[in-house]
Structures are given as structure tokens and as C-alpha cells.
Design a protein around this motif. Structure first.
Motif: not given
Length: 151
Positions: A30, A32, A35, A52, A55-58, A60-61, A63-64
Motif C-alpha cells: 500500500d 506505506n 507487507y 482471516c 479486521k486487520g492491516r491485511k 485494509d491493504i 481492499k485498496k
């Protein structure tokens, strides 16, 4: 691939490595940066399946940015030597690229969880609605992959 003598070109041989492995490392990126996470997985018909938390960073990434890479390896063995620079490692690995897609409907989520569970157990399972509602399921449709072996 620089070392063509180590290249695995047979898709069946690469799938054998995938089917034998216990962990898939999934790489994403992403704004940042990169990952990577180690995940339990299943494989069927050119796709990797993952589950999984909701919720979580994975997530979030993904989805983008649905573009991912993956790495899977097996058959590790250290090769010792009297001389430090002659030590090595035997292994088999697969690296690939693909796109991640979320699986939303209940029946498809159950099927994907079944693929994951079968990978580790060789068995079939039933899943209740409340169980599948507590997880996110996504698959990676593999676009390309390469294999490599040493030893």
C-alpha cells in the motif's frame, strides 16, 4: 531466473510443492510500502484460499490493492561443510503473482473453508453459518508462478 539448472518448469511439480507446504507467505503493498504475512491456506484449480479475522492491516491493504505475490517452500535441509562458505540449504519453492478477491456468499465461503481444511487434514468438514460469519475468506487467482529447487 538466473540459475536455470534449479528451475522447476512443470506446473504439476509446482502444484506438488504447494500441496505439500504448510505455510504461504502473502505479500501485499500500500502507500506505506510492502507487507508480508505467513498464512494457512488451501489450493484448488489455480487459486489459493485464505481465511482471516474480520479486521486487520491485511484486509485494509487488499481492499485498496488486490495485486499480491506469494511464496511457498518445502523440503528444507541444511547442507553442512567444514568451510563456512560451502554451507547451503536444500529446498523447493514456488513464487507467484495474482489478484485477491473476497468471497462473500455463504456457500462459497463454506467451500473455500473446506478447501483449506482439506489441505491440512485430507478430510471434509461441515461449517455452521455462525462460524463462517466470524471470518473473512479470500482467494488469490494465480496469474503466474515459477518454481525452484536446490539439492
Amino acid at each position: 531466473m538466473i540459475r536455470k539448472d534449479r528451475e522447476i518448469t512443470s506446473r504439476a511439480d509446482m502444484e506438488s510443492i504447494i500441496n505439500k507446504a504448510f505455510v504461504c507467505r502473502l505479500g501485499m503493498a500500500d502507500e506505506n510500502g510492502p507487507y508480508i504475512v505467513p498464512l494457512s491456506f488451501g489450493y484448488k484449480e489455480g487459486s489459493l484460499y485464505f481465511h482471516c479475522a474480520i479486521k486487520g492491516r491485511k484486509l485494509d491493504i487488499l481492499k485498496k490493492n488486490k495485486r499480491v505475490c506469494f511464496e511457498i517452500d518445502t523440503d528444507h535441509e541444511i547442507v553442512e561443510s567444514e568451510k563456512a562458505c560451502n554451507w547451503g540449504m536444500k529446498y523447493k519453492s514456488v513464487i507467484g503473482l495474482g489478484n485477491a478477491f473476497f468471497i462473500e456468499d455463504a456457500e462459497s465461503k463454506k467451500a473455500a473453508l473446506g478447501i483449506i481444511m482439506h489441505h491440512y487434514s485430507g478430510r471434509s468438514f461441515e461449517f455452521e453459518e455462525k462460524e463462517i460469519d466470524r471470518v473473512v475468506i479470500f482467494k488469490v487467482e494465480i496469474e503466474s508462478m515459477t518454481g525452484k529447487r536446490k539439492g
